[in-house]
Design an enzyme around this catalytic site. Structure first.
Site, PDB file in Angstrom:
ATOM      1  CG  HIS A 156      42.563  49.747  38.098  1.00 39.74           C
ATOM      2  ND1 HIS A 156      42.048  50.547  37.114  1.00 39.74           N
ATOM      3  CD2 HIS A 156      41.666  49.791  39.123  1.00 39.74           C
ATOM      4  CE1 HIS A 156      40.888  51.054  37.524  1.00 39.74           C
ATOM      5  NE2 HIS A 156      40.635  50.603  38.743  1.00 39.74           N
ATOM      6  CD  GLU A 157      42.159  48.504  42.825  1.00 41.80           C
ATOM      7  OE1 GLU A 157      41.956  49.521  43.525  1.00 41.80           O
ATOM      8  OE2 GLU A 157      41.303  48.066  42.036  1.00 41.80           O
ATOM      9  CG  HIS A 200      41.906  53.639  42.285  1.00 40.92           C
ATOM     10  ND1 HIS A 200      41.111  54.561  41.623  1.00 40.92           N
ATOM     11  CD2 HIS A 200      41.421  52.416  41.925  1.00 40.92           C
ATOM     12  CE1 HIS A 200      40.206  53.930  40.899  1.00 40.92           C
ATOM     13  NE2 HIS A 200      40.379  52.611  41.057  1.00 40.92           N
TER      14      HIS A 200
END
Length: 181
Positions: free
Chosen positions: A30-31, A34
């Site tokens: 998920h990071e 980003h």
């Protein structure tokens, strides 16, 4: 756990970095999602990054302005109007955090979607583990939805309680925001 766009670094907590659990893999991906958003100039993350300074100021000023307005409003009619104006400005500052939360939703959902695509494409988790990672990412995204709805309800509640005294409205807002009572 977060992606730092200024340093172009993904920072993971020890509990995520040192783990091979489906949740930890989902969070790390998920990071990374980003990071990809920034690399690909994903429009919502650019908007979010642009409004962070304004929303930070607004969130820092909201409660002090509201409380100062209440105090000034308690002392006579001359300051009462000024106190009311301060309270209204404080509520407007509080609303800025609502705008930030709203813009954050597509950013977070998109990062989770990118994470799941990366997990699936790289086949780093089994199908069963992928379901676990998806559940973790969905639960994390729902916390943003809940935060937005909570803030929205507080704002709507205050605007719909016109007959309630200004002091009581603000005390209710402050207590709810700070989770008092």
């Amino acid at each position: 756990d977060h992606y730092d766009p200024k340093a172009n670094v993904i920072r993971l907590s020890d509990s995520v970095y040192d783990s091979t659990s489906t949740a930890a893999i989902g969070v790390a991906c998920h990071e990374a999602g980003h990071a990809v958003q920034y690399a690909r100039n994903y429009f919502p993350i650019k908007i979010r990054a642009a409004i962070i300074p304004v929303t930070n100021i607004g969130s820092r000023l909201a409660m002090p302005l509201i409380l100062l307005g209440i105090l000034l409003g308690a002392f006579g009619s001359m300051q009462n109007d000024f106190g009311y104006v301060l309270v209204e400005i404080g509520i407007a500052c509080f609303a800025l955090s609502l705008v930030f939360q709203l813009i954050t939703l597509p950013v977070e959902f998109n990062a989770s979607r990118r994470a799941m695509h990366a997990i699936e494409d790289a086949q780093i988790l089994t199908e069963d583990e992928q379901r676990g990672a998806r559940k973790t990412l969905t639960a994390a995204a729902m916390t943003y939805v809940a935060g937005l709805l909570g803030s929205l309800m507080q704002l709507l509640r205050q605007s719909n309680n016109a007959p309630m005294s200004l002091h009581r409205q603000i005390i209710t807002l402050v207590c709810a925001r700070e989770r008092i009572f």
